[in-house]
Scaffold this motif. Structure first.
Motif, PDB file in Angstrom:
ATOM      1  N   UNK A 153       0.877  -1.171   0.000  1.00 59.56           N
ATOM      2  CA  UNK A 153       0.000   0.000   0.000  1.00 59.56           C
ATOM      3  C   UNK A 153       0.915   1.222   0.000  1.00 59.56           C
ATOM      4  N   UNK A 154       0.743   2.072  -0.967  1.00 55.72           N
ATOM      5  CA  UNK A 154       1.618   3.240  -1.073  1.00 55.72           C
ATOM      6  C   UNK A 154       0.810   4.514  -0.899  1.00 55.72           C
ATOM      7  N   UNK A 155       1.349   5.429  -0.112  1.00 52.08           N
ATOM      8  CA  UNK A 155       0.689   6.718   0.115  1.00 52.08           C
ATOM      9  C   UNK A 155       1.631   7.827  -0.329  1.00 52.08           C
ATOM     10  N   UNK A 156       1.130   8.622  -1.252  1.00 53.03           N
ATOM     11  CA  UNK A 156       1.923   9.732  -1.774  1.00 53.03           C
ATOM     12  C   UNK A 156       1.046  10.980  -1.799  1.00 53.03           C
ATOM     13  N   UNK A 157       1.626  12.080  -1.425  1.00 52.81           N
ATOM     14  CA  UNK A 157       0.943  13.363  -1.621  1.00 52.81           C
ATOM     15  C   UNK A 157       1.747  14.111  -2.684  1.00 52.81           C
ATOM     16  N   UNK A 158       1.759  15.392  -2.632  1.00 54.18           N
ATOM     17  CA  UNK A 158       2.545  16.119  -3.628  1.00 54.18           C
ATOM     18  C   UNK A 158       4.026  16.121  -3.231  1.00 54.18           C
ATOM     19  N   UNK A 159       4.819  16.882  -3.986  1.00 55.78           N
ATOM     20  CA  UNK A 159       6.268  16.836  -3.779  1.00 55.78           C
ATOM     21  C   UNK A 159       6.705  17.458  -2.450  1.00 55.78           C
ATOM     22  N   UNK A 160       5.761  18.032  -1.716  1.00 53.40           N
ATOM     23  CA  UNK A 160       6.105  18.623  -0.425  1.00 53.40           C
ATOM     24  C   UNK A 160       6.142  17.592   0.698  1.00 53.40           C
ATOM     25  N   UNK A 161       5.720  16.353   0.377  1.00 53.89           N
ATOM     26  CA  UNK A 161       5.615  15.352   1.438  1.00 53.89           C
ATOM     27  C   UNK A 161       6.412  14.094   1.091  1.00 53.89           C
ATOM     28  N   UNK A 162       6.820  13.406   2.137  1.00 54.36           N
ATOM     29  CA  UNK A 162       7.520  12.140   1.948  1.00 54.36           C
ATOM     30  C   UNK A 162       6.505  11.044   1.587  1.00 54.36           C
ATOM     31  N   UNK A 163       7.001   9.869   1.244  1.00 52.87           N
ATOM     32  CA  UNK A 163       6.137   8.747   0.879  1.00 52.87           C
ATOM     33  C   UNK A 163       6.091   7.727   2.011  1.00 52.87           C
ATOM     34  N   UNK A 164       4.990   6.997   2.033  1.00 50.47           N
ATOM     35  CA  UNK A 164       4.848   5.911   3.010  1.00 50.47           C
ATOM     36  C   UNK A 164       4.484   4.648   2.245  1.00 50.47           C
ATOM     37  N   UNK A 165       5.131   3.557   2.599  1.00 46.95           N
ATOM     38  CA  UNK A 165       4.837   2.271   1.951  1.00 46.95           C
ATOM     39  C   UNK A 165       4.606   1.205   3.026  1.00 46.95           C
ATOM     40  N   UNK A 166       3.469   0.519   2.909  1.00 48.89           N
ATOM     41  CA  UNK A 166       3.134  -0.620   3.776  1.00 48.89           C
ATOM     42  C   UNK A 166       3.352  -1.869   2.932  1.00 48.89           C
ATOM     43  N   UNK A 167       4.192  -2.739   3.400  1.00 47.50           N
ATOM     44  CA  UNK A 167       4.507  -3.915   2.587  1.00 47.50           C
ATOM     45  C   UNK A 167       4.254  -5.194   3.406  1.00 47.50           C
ATOM     46  N   UNK A 168       3.644  -6.159   2.754  1.00 42.88           N
ATOM     47  CA  UNK A 168       3.373  -7.406   3.467  1.00 42.88           C
ATOM     48  C   UNK A 168       3.279  -8.547   2.462  1.00 42.88           C
ATOM     49  N   UNK A 169       3.246  -9.753   2.987  1.00 47.65           N
ATOM     50  CA  UNK A 169       2.981 -10.926   2.153  1.00 47.65           C
ATOM     51  C   UNK A 169       1.550 -11.382   2.432  1.00 47.65           C
ATOM     52  N   UNK A 170       0.784 -11.533   1.387  1.00 50.18           N
ATOM     53  CA  UNK A 170      -0.579 -12.044   1.547  1.00 50.18           C
ATOM     54  C   UNK A 170      -0.683 -13.444   0.941  1.00 50.18           C
ATOM     55  N   UNK A 171       0.465 -14.060   0.776  1.00 50.84           N
ATOM     56  CA  UNK A 171       0.484 -15.361   0.101  1.00 50.84           C
ATOM     57  C   UNK A 171      -0.322 -16.403   0.876  1.00 50.84           C
ATOM     58  N   UNK A 172      -0.107 -16.434   2.192  1.00 48.05           N
ATOM     59  CA  UNK A 172      -0.873 -17.368   3.031  1.00 48.05           C
ATOM     60  C   UNK A 172      -1.606 -16.616   4.130  1.00 48.05           C
ATOM     61  N   UNK A 173      -1.918 -15.394   3.856  1.00 45.95           N
ATOM     62  CA  UNK A 173      -2.491 -14.564   4.927  1.00 45.95           C
ATOM     63  C   UNK A 173      -3.571 -13.665   4.359  1.00 45.95           C
ATOM     64  N   UNK A 174      -4.701 -13.647   5.033  1.00 43.98           N
ATOM     65  CA  UNK A 174      -5.771 -12.707   4.695  1.00 43.98           C
ATOM     66  C   UNK A 174      -6.055 -11.873   5.942  1.00 43.98           C
ATOM     67  N   UNK A 175      -6.036 -10.560   5.831  1.00 43.21           N
ATOM     68  CA  UNK A 175      -6.281  -9.716   7.015  1.00 43.21           C
ATOM     69  C   UNK A 175      -7.646 -10.015   7.637  1.00 43.21           C
ATOM     70  N   UNK A 176      -7.719  -9.896   8.951  1.00 46.40           N
ATOM     71  CA  UNK A 176      -8.997 -10.096   9.642  1.00 46.40           C
ATOM     72  C   UNK A 176     -10.038  -9.160   9.061  1.00 46.40           C
TER      73      UNK A 176
END
Lengths: 237, 237
Positions: free
Chosen positions: B98-121
């Protein structure tokens, strides 16, 4: 595993439809032989306007409603339906249909990132035809069971897709007009409800449970035979 | 007959196991929600939140190996309060983000996970409050004014503003997570290249450590505080 089960189900449904069509063709062939010796005014089955089976092709305007996330996000295009009916007893009939609808996604934020859905459906229909006159009929019908498959295409330029499945129930009515001894033109309306199998967060689950349609159709129907199935079988004994 | 049956089954299995289509999880939608704020806690409007999966393409044995092809599964933007919710398709993938970006005034945030054998509650990922740091552009210029033959060796130590959080089945994996992780530049200027300039994207208010040695003299360290969005530092040796 799901892929294999879905494949088996699809093949099974296709085979059921083929068997149904084969059955109607056989009965029609037998009826044509029998009807060679009778005229339109014969009362061999005790009433008039009796048919054995029909084959139909019609265009559909799906009329997807805004009651679901998929409905709100989509713009419907024309679809089509083909099917066959066999008259079980007098004007009670059983029909089997298959067809396709097309939905363009206008608001991906509501449903996920895909551009188009191709919705294929197959269903069995129970109905009754009211012969209003020699040429005009009113048809009331009900679909107790059916299956639809939403093939969601991420981008039209690649092969990425996702599938949603749903069960169909439907109520409908229509009028037909006989142009000749074997051809009807008909218009129809049906209220269709697709109970989807989509699983999502409880917060938005309600938006995905049911996809409703107010479907309008126009088409042609070939018909044949002069005896219902029950009478046909009775004549053997 | 038996041979044909076995051949049909074999061909069917080949068709199932091999595919040029990329297919994502059927009958599933993921909900991603949260709030985007800046370094001062103010809501960030119109930040773009996107969910991605990465897949191999072409002729492969199911399931596909992790590849480099990126697929966008869902996208939305934050509202005036910084709140967002993204309805996304879902993929069983070892590289889901999941990537969150605003304009060039802000830094980026990335949420990374494996969903290969996992489904979020409840098919829900709640990111709670995500902070995008206010960015500044720091230009460090180094020029030689002392004439030929003089050299400088220097290093710039700063913090890279992008935040990548790695989760294992919903639990933060601190070992693989890096937010504002340290970065550095080492360089030497001499007669071949006496002048240079570096432009760095850093968090506004952060520090850059500038350590240098002129003509192999003892090292000197200066701390530069990036207190404006366009920070300029000129150094002569």
């Amino acid at each position: 595993m799901c892929l294999i089960i879905n494949l088996i189900l699809t093949i099974s449904m296709f085979r059921i439809s083929l068997c149904f069509l084969f059955l109607t063709v056989n009965i029609q062939a037998q009826n044509i032989n029998l009807s060679e010796s009778i005229t339109d005014n014969d009362t061999i089955v005790g009433y008039t306007n009796q048919r054995s089976m029909t084959y139909s092709f019609n265009l559909l305007h799906p009329g997807i409603t805004n009651s679901s996330a998929i409905g709100s996000a989509s713009e419907d295009k024309l679809g089509f339906n083909i099917g066959a009916q066999i008259f079980l007893y007098k004007h009670f009939y059983l029909g089997a249909y298959t067809g396709t609808l097309y939905l363009d996604v206008k608001d991906k934020a509501l449903v996920g990132n895909y551009e188009r859905s191709t919705v294929t459906h197959s269903y069995l229909q129970l109905g009754y035809e009211f012969p209003i006159s020699q040429k005009i009929r009113l048809d009331l019908n009900f679909v107790p069971w059916g299956d639809s498959r939403y093939k969601n295409i991420l981008e039209l330029s690649n092969n990425a897709k996702q599938i949603d499945r749903a069960s169909i129930t439907m109520f409908g009515a229509g009028f037909s007009y006989s142009f000749s001894k074997s051809l009807d033109v008909f218009v129809s309306y049906s209220y269709r409800s697709d109970e989807s199998r989509i699983q999502t967060a409880s917060q938005i689950q309600g938006d995905f449970n049911t996809i409703n349609y107010n479907t309008l159709g126009i088409g042609i129907r070939f018909f044949g035979g002069k005896k219902d199935l029950f009478t046909e079988f009775k004549s053997y004994f | 007959m038996k041979l044909n049956f076995i051949r049909s089954i074999f061909l069917s299995m080949i068709m199932i196991l091999t595919s040029c289509d990329t297919s994502f999880e059927s009958n599933t939608r993921l909900l991603v929600k949260g709030k985007v704020v800046d370094s001062d806690g103010n809501p960030v409007e119109n930040a773009e939140i996107s969910t991605y999966t990465y897949r191999g393409t072409g002729f492969f044995i199911y399931p596909a190996p992790t590849g480099s092809t990126e697929y966008l599964l869902g996208k939305n933007v934050s509202d005036a309060n910084g709140d967002f919710s993204v309805i996304s398709l879902y993929d069983n993938s070892s590289d889901f983000s999941i990537e969150i970006k605003a304009n060039e005034d802000y830094s980026e945030y990335i949420y990374r996970t494996s969903t290969y054998d996992y489904t979020p509650d409840d098919y829900l990922i709640n990111l709670q409050e995500v902070t995008l740091n206010n960015l500044a552009q720091a230009t460090i210029s180094i020029s030689r004014t002392s004439g030929e033959g003089n050299t400088i060796s220097y290093s710039l130590n700063y913090f890279y503003p992008t935040c990548i959080e790695v989760y294992d089945e919903g639990v933060l994996n601190s070992a693989e997570t890096f937010c504002n992780y340290p970065s550095y530049i080492n360089n030497t200027l001499d007669d071949n290249l006496p002048d240079t300039a570096h432009t760095l994207n850093v968090t506004q208010g952060s520090e850059i450590s500038f350590t240098y040695s002129i003509n192999n003299e003892p090292e000197i360290t200066e701390i530069l505080i990036v207190d404006v969005s366009n920070y300029q530092f000129n150094f002569n040796y």
